[in-house]
Design a protein around this motif. Structure first.
Motif, short mmCIF file in Angstrom:
data_model
loop_
_atom_site.label_atom_id
_atom_site.label_comp_id
_atom_site.label_asym_id
_atom_site.label_seq_id
_atom_site.Cartn_x
_atom_site.Cartn_y
_atom_site.Cartn_z
N ASP A 274 0.79 -1.22 0.00
CA ASP A 274 0.00 0.00 0.00
C ASP A 274 0.83 1.28 0.00
O ASP A 274 0.28 2.37 0.17
CB ASP A 274 -0.93 -0.01 1.22
N VAL A 275 2.12 1.19 -0.18
CA VAL A 275 2.94 2.39 -0.31
C VAL A 275 2.61 3.07 -1.64
O VAL A 275 2.60 2.43 -2.68
CB VAL A 275 4.44 2.05 -0.26
N PRO A 276 2.33 4.38 -1.63
CA PRO A 276 2.02 5.09 -2.87
C PRO A 276 3.31 5.43 -3.62
O PRO A 276 3.78 6.57 -3.65
CB PRO A 276 1.30 6.35 -2.38
N TRP A 277 3.88 4.45 -4.27
CA TRP A 277 5.24 4.57 -4.79
C TRP A 277 5.40 5.69 -5.81
O TRP A 277 6.40 6.42 -5.77
CB TRP A 277 5.69 3.25 -5.40
N GLU A 278 4.46 5.86 -6.72
CA GLU A 278 4.65 6.91 -7.72
C GLU A 278 4.70 8.29 -7.07
O GLU A 278 5.55 9.12 -7.40
CB GLU A 278 3.55 6.86 -8.78
N ASP A 279 3.81 8.52 -6.12
CA ASP A 279 3.84 9.80 -5.40
C ASP A 279 5.16 9.97 -4.65
O ASP A 279 5.71 11.08 -4.58
CB ASP A 279 2.68 9.88 -4.41
N CYS A 280 5.64 8.87 -4.08
CA CYS A 280 6.91 8.93 -3.34
C CYS A 280 8.07 9.29 -4.26
O CYS A 280 8.90 10.16 -3.92
CB CYS A 280 7.17 7.60 -2.65
N PHE A 281 8.16 8.63 -5.41
CA PHE A 281 9.27 8.90 -6.31
C PHE A 281 9.19 10.32 -6.89
O PHE A 281 10.22 10.98 -7.09
CB PHE A 281 9.31 7.87 -7.42
N ARG A 282 7.99 10.79 -7.14
CA ARG A 282 7.85 12.17 -7.60
C ARG A 282 8.30 13.15 -6.54
O ARG A 282 8.92 14.18 -6.83
CB ARG A 282 6.40 12.44 -8.02
N MET A 283 8.01 12.84 -5.28
CA MET A 283 8.47 13.72 -4.19
C MET A 283 9.98 13.66 -4.04
O MET A 283 10.62 14.68 -3.76
CB MET A 283 7.77 13.36 -2.88
N LEU A 284 10.57 12.48 -4.22
CA LEU A 284 12.03 12.40 -4.18
C LEU A 284 12.64 13.31 -5.24
O LEU A 284 13.66 13.97 -5.01
CB LEU A 284 12.48 10.96 -4.40
N ASN A 285 12.02 13.37 -6.42
CA ASN A 285 12.49 14.31 -7.44
C ASN A 285 12.33 15.75 -6.97
O ASN A 285 13.23 16.58 -7.15
CB ASN A 285 11.71 14.11 -8.74
N GLN A 286 11.19 16.06 -6.37
CA GLN A 286 10.92 17.42 -5.96
C GLN A 286 11.91 17.92 -4.92
O GLN A 286 12.34 19.08 -4.95
CB GLN A 286 9.50 17.55 -5.41
N ILE A 287 12.30 17.05 -3.98
CA ILE A 287 13.22 17.48 -2.93
C ILE A 287 14.68 17.36 -3.36
O ILE A 287 15.59 17.70 -2.60
CB ILE A 287 13.00 16.69 -1.62
N GLY A 288 14.91 16.87 -4.58
CA GLY A 288 16.26 16.83 -5.11
C GLY A 288 17.12 15.69 -4.62
O GLY A 288 18.35 15.78 -4.62
N TYR A 289 16.48 14.59 -4.22
CA TYR A 289 17.27 13.43 -3.77
C TYR A 289 17.91 12.75 -4.97
O TYR A 289 17.23 12.35 -5.93
CB TYR A 289 16.38 12.43 -3.03
N THR A 290 19.23 12.61 -4.94
CA THR A 290 19.96 12.02 -6.07
C THR A 290 20.73 10.77 -5.68
O THR A 290 21.48 10.23 -6.49
CB THR A 290 20.94 13.04 -6.67
N GLY A 291 20.56 10.31 -4.44
CA GLY A 291 21.31 9.15 -3.97
C GLY A 291 20.73 7.84 -4.45
O GLY A 291 19.79 7.81 -5.26
#
Length: 333
Positions: A274-291
């Motif tokens: 039930d993890v909303p993965w697409e929303d999570c990955f989009r947020m990782l992009n928004q916060i600039g996570y590159t690791g």
């Protein structure tokens, strides 16, 4: 440049590291998040033998894999835990357990965490993932009644024990990424806030974002990413499937075994919960996570050889890079 996708080896430590490397390379992983147990990594041996570290790097190179982060959850757990008991003896190894004296176990666990920072530096990585343990997790139900002074003392104990460890991390140019997780000093949103306050928000201490532990507590993993965006030092992909709502299954698991249908939730392979993965990955992009994005396989109902191979395809499909320009930029060209 796409973020590297790695496999966390903690759930594979029953296999020799070379076998795990062979499997991961065959599935298409870019690297491994190496666990400091099994034969995968030994911080004590690394402290005494530089050739040991080079041999690990040579093994990874043989399979065209890299290491971006290492993990030492099991020994970190023993730094602050109270009580120290038979559960810890099963996970910390003879060198840390010693004679089993509780304070001695905590001190030796702290020394291993310092050596883990030194090992990370020798490997050329800047992030160690792990647990902290907690002297106050045992009070989570707050009954029998617990005074605020006891809770305050628990956070002070954490700071007293971890600040000297983090001093070594600073010396080595390495960061610690605490996995927010039940039984730790930070296990949900507000305890994370309190934990960061306890150590004065020092940069050596950040977070490993693993949404599986948030979902069953009803903590929004996407909002967590945004609010703690300056502290997201590493990302683990693990999923949780909820089975709440039938009037029987409880959120606390009822002391039932993993995969028992009467549980209120279970860890499942990435993409099956039930993890909303697409929303999570989009947020990782928004916060600039590159690791790195590390797949942590835990699923009592699925063979790991199936789950780990399937998970990398799922993650690669969703963890896409953000665009270089806004989609409507072409309108003005």
């Amino acid at each position: 440049m796409p973020r590297p996708i790695t496999l966390f080896t903690g759930q594979w430590a029953d296999l020799p590291l070379e076998e795990v490397a062979r499997l991961a390379a065959g599935w298409g992983y870019d690297g491994l998040e190496l666990a400091c147990w099994g034969d995968h990594l030994d911080p004590w041996q690394a402290a005494e033998d530089d050739a040991y570290v080079q041999a690990k790097l040579d093994l990874l190179e043989k399979y065209n894999l890299q290491v971006f982060a290492i993990s030492n959850h099991l020994k970190g757990q023993a730094v602050c835990d109270d009580p120290i008991d038979h559960r810890h003896q099963a996970i910390v190894g003879e060198r840390v357990w010693g004679d089993g004296d509780a304070e001695g176990v905590r001190q030796r666990a702290a020394e291993e965490m310092k050596n883990t920072a030194r090992l990370a530096a020798k490997l050329g990585v800047d992030t160690v993932i792990g647990f902290t343990g907690s002297a106050i997790w045992k009070y989570v139900a707050m009954f029998p009644p617990v005074g605020q002074d006891v809770i305050d003392a628990g956070y002070a104990d954490f700071a007293d024990r971890w600040n000297p460890i983090l001093d070594v991390f600073d010396e080595c140019g390495v960061r610690f990424a605490h996995e927010v997780h039940p039984s730790e000093i930070a296990y949900d949103y507000w305890t994370t806030v309190r934990t960061l306050e306890a150590i004065g928000h020092r940069e050596a201490f950040g977070l490993n974002w693993d949404p599986s532990h948030m979902v069953w507590q009803q903590v929004d993993p996407v909002a967590f990413l945004y609010d703690f965006r300056d502290r997201i030092y590493h990302v683990d992909c693990k999923d949780t499937r909820m089975r709440i709502g039938n009037g029987r299954n409880g959120r606390l698991g009822s002391h039932l075994a993993w995969a028992d249908g009467r549980r209120g939730w279970d860890f499942v392979s990435t993409g099956h919960g039930d993890v909303p993965w697409e929303d999570c990955f989009r947020m990782l992009n928004q916060i600039g996570y590159t690791g790195p994005i590390s797949v942590e396989w835990e699923d009592a109902g699925m063979d790991r050889l199936i789950g780990a191979e399937e998970a990398i395809g799922f993650v690669r499909r969703l963890a896409v890079d953000a665009p270089d320009a806004a989609f409507d930029a072409a309108f003005s060209s």
